[in-house]
Design an enzyme around this catalytic site. Structure first.
Site, PDB file in Angstrom:
ATOM      1  N   ARG A 152      39.321  -8.272 -37.140  1.00  0.00           N
ATOM      2  CA  ARG A 152      40.542  -8.028 -35.852  1.00  0.00           C
ATOM      3  C   ARG A 152      41.567  -9.176 -36.119  1.00  0.00           C
ATOM      4  NH1 ARG A 152      35.812  -7.652 -32.953  1.00  0.00           N
ATOM      5  NH2 ARG A 152      35.594  -9.768 -32.532  1.00  0.00           N
ATOM      6  N   ILE A 153      41.111 -10.352 -36.357  1.00  0.00           N
ATOM      7  CA  ILE A 153      42.033 -11.522 -36.566  1.00  0.00           C
ATOM      8  C   ILE A 153      43.107 -11.427 -37.780  1.00  0.00           C
ATOM      9  CG2 ILE A 153      42.493 -14.100 -36.823  1.00  0.00           C
ATOM     10  CD1 ILE A 153      40.193 -14.404 -34.906  1.00  0.00           C
ATOM     11  N   ASP A 172      39.081  -7.192 -48.543  1.00  0.00           N
ATOM     12  CA  ASP A 172      38.059  -6.878 -47.383  1.00  0.00           C
ATOM     13  C   ASP A 172      37.010  -5.955 -48.120  1.00  0.00           C
ATOM     14  OD1 ASP A 172      37.416  -7.283 -44.289  1.00  0.00           O
ATOM     15  OD2 ASP A 172      36.775  -5.322 -45.255  1.00  0.00           O
ATOM     16  N   ALA A 233      40.349 -20.289 -39.753  1.00  0.00           N
ATOM     17  CA  ALA A 233      38.933 -19.597 -39.464  1.00  0.00           C
ATOM     18  C   ALA A 233      37.859 -20.487 -39.418  1.00  0.00           C
ATOM     19  CB  ALA A 233      38.666 -18.693 -40.832  1.00  0.00           C
ATOM     20  N   ARG A 234      37.289 -21.021 -40.195  1.00  0.00           N
ATOM     21  CA  ARG A 234      36.022 -21.951 -40.322  1.00  0.00           C
ATOM     22  C   ARG A 234      36.242 -22.908 -41.435  1.00  0.00           C
ATOM     23  NH1 ARG A 234      35.482 -20.468 -36.023  1.00  0.00           N
ATOM     24  NH2 ARG A 234      33.580 -19.513 -34.783  1.00  0.00           N
ATOM     25  N   ASP A 258      43.869 -25.690 -39.613  1.00  0.00           N
ATOM     26  CA  ASP A 258      43.216 -25.896 -38.189  1.00  0.00           C
ATOM     27  C   ASP A 258      41.942 -26.098 -37.790  1.00  0.00           C
ATOM     28  OD1 ASP A 258      43.910 -25.932 -35.404  1.00  0.00           O
ATOM     29  OD2 ASP A 258      42.920 -23.913 -35.257  1.00  0.00           O
ATOM     30  N   GLU A 263      34.488 -31.762 -37.734  1.00  0.00           N
ATOM     31  CA  GLU A 263      35.159 -31.863 -36.721  1.00  0.00           C
ATOM     32  C   GLU A 263      34.929 -32.704 -35.407  1.00  0.00           C
ATOM     33  OE1 GLU A 263      36.073 -27.920 -35.343  1.00  0.00           O
ATOM     34  OE2 GLU A 263      36.991 -27.375 -37.192  1.00  0.00           O
ATOM     35  N   HIS A 281      41.840 -27.900 -34.553  1.00  0.00           N
ATOM     36  CA  HIS A 281      41.072 -26.705 -34.100  1.00  0.00           C
ATOM     37  C   HIS A 281      41.894 -26.024 -32.864  1.00  0.00           C
ATOM     38  CE1 HIS A 281      37.179 -24.271 -34.711  1.00  0.00           C
ATOM     39  NE2 HIS A 281      38.053 -23.368 -34.303  1.00  0.00           N
ATOM     40  N   GLY A 283      43.044 -22.945 -32.498  1.00  0.00           N
ATOM     41  CA  GLY A 283      43.113 -21.375 -32.520  1.00  0.00           C
ATOM     42  C   GLY A 283      43.300 -20.710 -31.272  1.00  0.00           C
ATOM     43  N   ALA A 284      42.197 -21.134 -30.344  1.00  0.00           N
ATOM     44  CA  ALA A 284      42.007 -20.220 -29.133  1.00  0.00           C
ATOM     45  C   ALA A 284      42.639 -21.123 -27.877  1.00  0.00           C
ATOM     46  CB  ALA A 284      40.614 -19.920 -29.036  1.00  0.00           C
TER      47      ALA A 284
END
Length: 544
Positions: A152-153, A172, A233-234, A258, A263, A281, A283-284
């Site tokens: 999705r992202i 992918d 992402a991570r 990010d 963290e 971090h 992102g959201a």
């Protein structure tokens, strides 16, 4: 009344949904809590909604008398002990859709900020300096960007990059060629074929053992001098030490991060490099994302408690304990066939045909199909794929799963056969159940055999001629690899044709061993497949 505990800040819109739902009582205890306090709060609650601040450990979750469901308002469930929740029969769900746009926009902000040196330029202005020459950047239009992971992202980022007139190269393992072309993405199946062709690279994969260090020193060395990397992402998908060294050497022009392994970071040296744009971090971290995930979390938990709906579960399937006892070996067989074919597959998946014969045709084949899809997709997706969301995730990637049923009993009393159509053709595997629990692999493509469907499988195709099996056995012996079981199959009942062997191994062979096997002139293909051990429980099925 069902009691729902809220321990982290949740937007008013989410709280309103819960408060207006008949049959639900909301208990808000936002703020800082000790683990002991959270455990005590949960003693008389049926569900809990958390964000990232609350951590639900095995100690907190053990022997909770009422707790039935945990909903994470967000995607990541790293702060929930999933095995513990599963053992306790607690359903865990997340909200995967709410923060997609905000996370993708953060990746674009990092990309733009990195390309135009926004961070250091803004810092220079705040220091009272007017220095244009030191912050000359590069435009995005006309440049190539590699998007690693097209979920999705990743797809949302790719679309925005295309709008900036960038050439998007994508990796992918499951997105179909047709879907990639429709999105305007040049699709690659091998990261190593991709990394040397891009000016920018951004990662959007889950953090799994397979993706940890995905962008490492070796792959960075293959990239163009002056490449720029982005990770929203991570932490750990891009090897932080390798990135630090590559920036210091001048091979990598810069990075925008990010996320970090730790963290906040324990070692700040990477984040403090002048060529690195780093954010904590975020992102959201938008008002819109926070409201969307709160609303989604409220709808999910109320649907589960009041209407018995299961959405976005990450550790269980919609099945009763009685059904699970009967269905478990079939679900396990379906999942293992999916895991097997996911590792044998070398091209994008276009579709799947599942055939259920004999007793299998009398079961809930939709659940078995979803279990197969969960196995097929589990190693490739950021989502926690299970039999609840597997069908949806497959459809999002253009993968259609068709079922065919035959109640006639053939060579086996029950048989499940799966054929995956890929960009490179078709691959087939079939399995059966001996007794009530013994799972067997009885077909690979045109070859019929009888192999254990568990643990480490060394699968090699070869010309059926004397000496090949002995050659393989000697190699395994020389490299201290123990063979637990061997199954053979050949295309026709006479020597000289195509054949296959499946070796169940007790320990994993290294790359040198596999290379030595592949060197034999009669060997036409070698693949190591990793499956769960025999009897290992399904990760998303529990009984209360």
């Amino acid at each position: 009344m069902y009691r729902v505990l809220i321990t982290d800040d949740l937007s008013a819109a989410g709280l309103k949904i819960l408060q207006e739902t008949p049959g639900i009582e909301v208990v808000v205890r936002s703020g800082k809590h000790t683990p002991e306090q959270v455990r005590e709060y949960l003693q008389d609650c049926d569900g809990i909604i958390i964000r990232s601040a609350t951590k639900l450990t095995s100690e907190i979750l053990k022997d909770q008398p009422r707790l039935k469901v945990i909903v994470r308002a967000g995607v990541g469930v790293d702060n929930i002990d999933l095995p513990a929740a599963t053992r306790e029969g607690i359903v865990v769900m997340n909200t995967p859709a709410g923060n997609t746009t905000s996370t993708a926009e953060q990746a674009m902000a990092l990309l733009l900020g990195l390309a135009r040196n926004i961070g250091p330029a803004a810092g220079s202005m705040k220091a009272g300096k007017w220095d244009r020459k030191s912050f000359t950047g590069t435009q995005l239009a006309g440049k190539s960007i590699a998007v690693i992971g097209l979920g999705r992202i990743g797809l949302t980022v790719a679309r925005r990059c295309i709008a900036f007139e960038m050439k998007v190269l994508g990796y992918d393992p499951f997105l179909s060629e047709e879907r990639a072309r429709a999105e305007g993405i040049e699709l690659y199946r091998d990261i190593d074929d991709l990394v040397g062709k891009c000016d920018f690279l951004t990662v959007h994969t889950p953090m799994t053992p397979e993706t940890e260090g995905l962008i490492n020193a070796t792959r960075i060395a293959k990239m163009k001098k002056g490449v720029r990397l982005i990770n929203g992402a991570r932490g750990g998908i891009i090897d932080e030490k390798a990135l630090f060294d590559a920036i210091q050497s001048g091979h990598v022009a810069g990075a925008a991060l990010d996320v970090f392994v730790d963290e906040p970071p324990k070692d700040w040296s990477l984040a403090q490099l002048p060529q690195v744009l780093a954010t904590p971090h975020l992102g959201a971290s938008t008002e819109e994302a926070q409201e969307l995930v709160a609303v989604e979390a409220a709808e999910i938990i109320s649907g589960f408690l009041v209407r018995n709906e299961v959405r976005h579960a990450v550790n269980m399937a919609p099945i009763t304990a009685a059904e699970m006892t009967d269905m478990q070996p079939y679900l396990d067989l379906g999942r293992r066939l999916g895991l097997l074919l996911s590792q044998l597959n070398k091209g994008g998946v276009r579709g799947v045909r599942l055939q259920f014969k004999g007793e299998a045709a009398n079961k809930k084949t939709k659940l078995i199909a979803n279990a197969f899809a969960a196995g097929l997709l589990s190693n490739a997706l950021a989502d926690n794929v299970n039999i609840v969301n597997a069908e949806m995730l497959a459809k999002e990637r253009g993968i259609e799963i068709k079922e065919e049923l035959s109640h006639e009993v053939g060579d086996f009393s029950t048989l499940i056969s799966a054929t995956v159509t890929t960009d490179n053709g078709e691959i087939t595997a079939a399995g059966t159940i001996f007794g009530k629990q013994f799972l067997r692999l009885v077909r690979v493509d045109q070859f019929h055999l009888d192999a254990y469907l568990d643990g480490l499988l060394l699968i090699y195709k070869h010309i059926d001629k004397p000496g090949v099996i002995g050659f393989i056995g000697n190699i395994c012996g020389n490299h201290k690899v123990n063979i637990a079981h061997m199954a053979l199959g050949r295309e026709r009942n006479e020597p000289g044709g195509d054949a296959i062997a499946v070796l169940n191994l007790d320990n994993e062979p290294d790359a040198a061993t596999l290379a030595e096997v592949a060197e034999h002139k009669a060997v036409t293909g070698v693949q190591l497949v990793k499956l769960p051990k025999a009897g290992e429980p399904l990760p998303w099925l529990v009984s209360r």
